[in-house]
Design a protein around this motif. Structure first.
Motif, PDB file in Angstrom:
ATOM      1  N   GLU A   1       0.845  -1.211   0.000  1.00  0.00           N
ATOM      2  CA  GLU A   1       0.000   0.000   0.000  1.00  0.00           C
ATOM      3  C   GLU A   1       0.870   1.247   0.000  1.00  0.00           C
ATOM      4  O   GLU A   1       1.834   1.330   0.768  1.00  0.00           O
ATOM      5  N   GLY A   2       0.532   2.177  -0.848  1.00  0.00           N
ATOM      6  CA  GLY A   2       1.223   3.467  -0.870  1.00  0.00           C
ATOM      7  C   GLY A   2       2.607   3.415  -1.492  1.00  0.00           C
ATOM      8  O   GLY A   2       3.314   4.418  -1.519  1.00  0.00           O
ATOM      9  N   LYS A   3       3.012   2.226  -1.967  1.00  0.00           N
ATOM     10  CA  LYS A   3       4.360   2.113  -2.541  1.00  0.00           C
ATOM     11  C   LYS A   3       4.294   2.148  -4.062  1.00  0.00           C
ATOM     12  O   LYS A   3       3.217   2.189  -4.652  1.00  0.00           O
ATOM     13  N   GLU A   4       5.458   2.075  -4.660  1.00  0.00           N
ATOM     14  CA  GLU A   4       5.580   2.070  -6.121  1.00  0.00           C
ATOM     15  C   GLU A   4       4.671   0.983  -6.726  1.00  0.00           C
ATOM     16  O   GLU A   4       4.600  -0.130  -6.209  1.00  0.00           O
ATOM     17  N   ARG A   5       4.001   1.295  -7.863  1.00  0.00           N
ATOM     18  CA  ARG A   5       3.034   0.342  -8.433  1.00  0.00           C
ATOM     19  C   ARG A   5       3.609  -0.518  -9.565  1.00  0.00           C
ATOM     20  O   ARG A   5       2.909  -1.350 -10.127  1.00  0.00           O
ATOM     21  N   LEU A   6       4.882  -0.295  -9.879  1.00  0.00           N
ATOM     22  CA  LEU A   6       5.432  -1.011 -11.050  1.00  0.00           C
ATOM     23  C   LEU A   6       5.266  -2.518 -10.918  1.00  0.00           C
ATOM     24  O   LEU A   6       4.808  -3.190 -11.836  1.00  0.00           O
ATOM     25  N   MET A   7       5.661  -3.053  -9.776  1.00  0.00           N
ATOM     26  CA  MET A   7       5.617  -4.511  -9.615  1.00  0.00           C
ATOM     27  C   MET A   7       4.181  -5.033  -9.491  1.00  0.00           C
ATOM     28  O   MET A   7       3.825  -6.000 -10.175  1.00  0.00           O
ATOM     29  N   PRO A   8       3.323  -4.391  -8.638  1.00  0.00           N
ATOM     30  CA  PRO A   8       1.930  -4.884  -8.602  1.00  0.00           C
ATOM     31  C   PRO A   8       1.253  -4.863  -9.978  1.00  0.00           C
ATOM     32  O   PRO A   8       0.495  -5.776 -10.307  1.00  0.00           O
ATOM     33  N   ILE A   9       1.569  -3.865 -10.796  1.00  0.00           N
ATOM     34  CA  ILE A   9       0.953  -3.817 -12.139  1.00  0.00           C
ATOM     35  C   ILE A   9       1.464  -4.985 -12.974  1.00  0.00           C
ATOM     36  O   ILE A   9       0.694  -5.691 -13.620  1.00  0.00           O
ATOM     37  N   LEU A  10       2.764  -5.221 -12.913  1.00  0.00           N
ATOM     38  CA  LEU A  10       3.315  -6.340 -13.704  1.00  0.00           C
ATOM     39  C   LEU A  10       2.695  -7.655 -13.236  1.00  0.00           C
ATOM     40  O   LEU A  10       2.235  -8.463 -14.034  1.00  0.00           O
ATOM     41  N   ARG A  11       2.675  -7.845 -11.927  1.00  0.00           N
ATOM     42  CA  ARG A  11       2.165  -9.108 -11.382  1.00  0.00           C
ATOM     43  C   ARG A  11       0.690  -9.330 -11.748  1.00  0.00           C
ATOM     44  O   ARG A  11       0.274 -10.462 -11.977  1.00  0.00           O
ATOM     45  N   SER A  12      -0.081  -8.249 -11.817  1.00  0.00           N
ATOM     46  CA  SER A  12      -1.516  -8.395 -12.089  1.00  0.00           C
ATOM     47  C   SER A  12      -1.826  -8.591 -13.563  1.00  0.00           C
ATOM     48  O   SER A  12      -2.947  -8.952 -13.913  1.00  0.00           O
ATOM     49  N   ASN A  13      -0.861  -8.294 -14.426  1.00  0.00           N
ATOM     50  CA  ASN A  13      -1.178  -8.266 -15.861  1.00  0.00           C
ATOM     51  C   ASN A  13      -0.238  -9.045 -16.770  1.00  0.00           C
ATOM     52  O   ASN A  13      -0.532  -9.188 -17.956  1.00  0.00           O
ATOM     53  N   ALA A  14       0.907  -9.511 -16.246  1.00  0.00           N
ATOM     54  CA  ALA A  14       1.932 -10.044 -17.150  1.00  0.00           C
ATOM     55  C   ALA A  14       1.594 -11.437 -17.671  1.00  0.00           C
ATOM     56  O   ALA A  14       0.897 -12.221 -17.015  1.00  0.00           O
ATOM     57  N   PHE A  15       2.090 -11.706 -18.856  1.00  0.00           N
ATOM     58  CA  PHE A  15       2.017 -13.043 -19.456  1.00  0.00           C
ATOM     59  C   PHE A  15       3.421 -13.423 -19.886  1.00  0.00           C
ATOM     60  O   PHE A  15       4.251 -12.543 -20.131  1.00  0.00           O
ATOM     61  N   ASN A  16       3.648 -14.714 -20.027  1.00  0.00           N
ATOM     62  CA  ASN A  16       5.013 -15.071 -20.422  1.00  0.00           C
ATOM     63  C   ASN A  16       5.238 -14.778 -21.908  1.00  0.00           C
ATOM     64  O   ASN A  16       4.311 -14.702 -22.707  1.00  0.00           O
TER      65      ASN A  16
END
Ligand SMILES: C[S@@+](CC[C@H](N)C(=O)[O-])C[C@H]1O[C@@H](n2cnc3c(N)ncnc32)[C@H](O)[C@@H]1O
Length: 335
Positions: free
Chosen positions: A114-129
């Motif tokens: 919460e309140g931290k950089e969103r780069l990783m949560p966005i990748l984790r929620s949307n990435a495909f191999n």
């Protein structure tokens, strides 16, 4: 009401990921076969703007960002700190509009983030191999999950693109869905896998199971066992003699049962794999004609994803080889 044909608006315009808010620029693009719309419970989703026939390519998209994950640490997954460094580096290379596109995507944020950089949560929620890497595809990222999806997807190494194609006919207005997870699992197991995305799936397969109907769960568990068994059994060359023949008959029977079960559950992601297994089991028993039929069915699906893929090529070789064998075999019988 029928859906206005439009595309995802100029993707340089970030869409706010507020579930209650409608994007300002919903229909500015050329007519497309899908549009992005808010849904009551899933955030945005992609919907068919006209009937999409089975096999139609819905999306062909190159990744905005690709990162190469560090080697897996046994039992611990990826070392996040290492991934974050490379993600930050790749993000920094993007143009400002593309950085906005990235940041406009949905993120499932864990309490510790919460309140931290969103780069990783966005990748984790949307990435495909993407073969060896992990890629972010801003349009594909808007497709919601279903445990009985109507579309399937495929990473084409040759095209450097993710291909989403209709696994069955999709009606106008119907939401386009894919699966984020392996589907030959029970509802409980699927729930655990989907927890990382922060939602509980309410597709008809999950709801039926929660309502006490265990047929889908039982079938999926059985399909996984059969698939694993068949995949390993066809690696062993067929033996000789009556016992071996009986065993091969069993393999054919099981592969056909697996096809029936997969089709009954409408698990479009598995069609090509189980048709290939049916082709292989028939080929092992020299039932060439039937084998060729199954190889052609597998080829049809592989071609939907990418007609030049290694998987399509393999089926394109298997089918004529079986047909040729069947002709030889018939010739032998006549002599
Ligand atoms: C890859 S994004 C899909 C697009 C997303 N709905 C959006 O608005 O951008 C994944 C997120 O969508 C939502 N989602 C996807 N499938 C869902 C489903 N079947 N039920 C509820 N939420 C879902 C979850 O919030 C999930 O973390």
């Amino acid at each position: 009401a029928s859906i206005t044909a439009c595309t995802i608006p100029s993707l340089s315009e970030p869409w706010p990921h507020l579930h209650s808010e409608t994007p300002s620029d919903t229909c500015s693009g050329p007519a497309e076969i899908y549009t992005m719309l808010p849904t009551p419970k899933k955030g945005y989703g992609l919907f068919a703007t006209r009937r999409i026939a089975r096999g139609t390519t819905v999306i062909l998209e190159a990744p905005l960002v690709v990162i190469q994950p560090p080697p897996l640490t046994l039992g611990q997954g990826y070392e996040i700190s290492k991934m974050l460094d490379s993600l930050r580096a790749e993000f920094a290379k993007l143009s400002p509009p593309n950085q906005k596109r990235y940041l406009a995507l949905h993120a499932h944020v864990f309490p510790s983030e919460e309140g931290k950089e969103r780069l990783m949560p966005i990748l984790r929620s949307n990435a495909f191999n993407t073969g060896t890497g992990l890629g972010l595809f801003p349009i594909v990222a808007r497709i919601n999950h279903s445990c009985r999806p109507n579309a399937a997807y495929f990473w084409s190494e040759r095209l450097g693109r993710r291909v989403v194609y209709a696994g069955r006919d999709i009606e106008e207005g119907e939401e386009i869905s894919i699966s984020y997870i392996p589907l030959l699992k029970t509802t409980k197991e699927r729930e655990q896998r989907l927890a990382q995305y922060g939602f509980t799936c309410e597709c008809e397969a999950c709801e039926a199971s929660r309502g006490g109907d265990s047929r889908s769960d039982d079938a999926r568990a059985e399909m996984q066992v059969m698939l694993d068994q068949l995949e390993s059994e066809v690696l062993v060359p067929p033996g000789e003699g009556l016992m071996a023949e009986k065993k091969e008959e069993g393999l054919i029977k099981n592969s056909l049962r697996l096809v029936d079960m997969v089709e009954e559950e409408v698990l479009v992601d598995y069609y090509a794999q189980v048709y290939k297994l049916a082709a292989t089991t028939h080929g092992r028993s020299r039932r060439w004609e039937e084998g060729a039929g199954w190889a052609l069915r597998s080829l049809e699906i592989r071609e939907m994803a990418d007609e030049h893929s290694a998987e399509a090529m393999e089926m394109r070789q298997m089918a004529p080889r079986f047909i040729l064998e069947s002709k030889k075999y018939m010739g032998e019988g006549l002599c």
